[in-house]
Design a protein around this motif. Structure first.
Motif, PDB file in Angstrom:
ATOM      1  N   GLU A 137     -73.240  22.137 -25.457  1.00 19.02           N
ATOM      2  CA  GLU A 137     -73.395  21.316 -26.656  1.00 19.02           C
ATOM      3  C   GLU A 137     -73.090  19.851 -26.358  1.00 19.02           C
ATOM      4  OE1 GLU A 137     -72.371  24.103 -30.458  1.00 19.02           O
ATOM      5  OE2 GLU A 137     -70.758  23.855 -28.983  1.00 19.02           O
ATOM      6  N   GLN A 140     -76.141  18.447 -24.745  1.00 17.01           N
ATOM      7  CA  GLN A 140     -77.166  18.191 -25.750  1.00 17.01           C
ATOM      8  C   GLN A 140     -76.877  16.886 -26.488  1.00 17.01           C
ATOM      9  OE1 GLN A 140     -80.023  19.755 -26.271  1.00 17.01           O
ATOM     10  NE2 GLN A 140     -80.514  18.255 -27.882  1.00 17.01           N
ATOM     11  N   LYS A 143     -77.954  13.940 -24.498  1.00 20.50           N
ATOM     12  CA  LYS A 143     -79.399  13.755 -24.589  1.00 20.50           C
ATOM     13  C   LYS A 143     -79.781  13.054 -25.887  1.00 20.50           C
ATOM     14  CE  LYS A 143     -80.450  17.837 -21.758  1.00 20.50           C
ATOM     15  NZ  LYS A 143     -81.068  19.184 -21.724  1.00 20.50           N
TER      16      LYS A 143
END
Length: 207
Positions: A137, A140, A143
């Motif tokens: 997570e 992510q 990103k």
């Protein structure tokens, strides 16, 4: 002023002290800048890439010349007045963390002292939601804020508690926070550092 262990060659003793140091504290003042020994000591610490933490001792003094060059944009701790001394000492202790502490080898080889600092970060007050994030997570999130290239680095141990710990470190010890970003997260571009800091602050505020 070390008046007890300065034996033999003063310069040699100073050099050994720098080499054996984890952190070098510089007490900023006009007299410090004018001292040839202090100048040699500070320059050697800079050359050896030691962590340098400035302590401002003289009111309204602003380092320039060789001393200003060595310090760059470093944040200094305010030791100019007894009224702020207790608060400044507390902040200084937080920035020092476990650096320089002797390792306990009674149960075999220990990990570097930086592990103790990381443990302190993980124990920092967490933000609901974010603190439960897994490493995936966290990747992510990198990103989503445009720092996907960071995911190519080894950040497998970074989870939600790491992020909340970094946020606390940013507030309490900004200089060490930015050194950690460069060394451990490999954020060396100033734009990437700013993007990460903004994203982290926003994330923890929302949480």
């Amino acid at each position: 002023m070390d008046v007890e262990q300065m034996r033999g060659s003063t310069l040699e003793t100073m050099a050994e002290a720098i080499e054996d140091s984890s952190v070098v504290l510089i007490c900023l003042s006009e007299r410090y800048k004018e001292s040839p020994n202090c100048r040699a000591e500070a320059k050697y610490a800079f050359k050896k890439r030691k962590d340098i933490i400035p302590l401002m001792m003289q009111r309204n003094y602003r380092p320039d010349g060789w001393l200003g060059f060595i310090l760059g944009e470093k944040f200094w701790h305010d030791f100019q007045s007894k009224h702020v001394l207790e608060q400044s000492v507390t902040k200084l202790i937080r920035e020092l963390g476990a650096r320089g502490k002797e390792l306990d080898l009674t149960d075999g080889p220990s990990e570097p002292a930086v592990r103790a600092v990381q443990a302190d970060l993980l124990a920092a007050p967490s933000f609901p939601g974010v603190s439960t994030w897994t490493s995936e997570e966290v990747k992510q999130w990198f990103k989503e804020i445009g720092l996907e290239k960071v995911c190519k680095e080894d950040i497998s141990e970074m989870n939600g508690q790491s992020l909340t710990g970094l946020q606390q470190l940013c507030e309490e010890s900004p200089e060490y926070f930015y050194r950690c970003l460069e060394r451990d997260v490999n954020l060396k571009n100033i734009l990437d550092v700013l993007e990460f800091t903004r994203g982290l602050t926003k994330l923890c505020q929302v949480a």
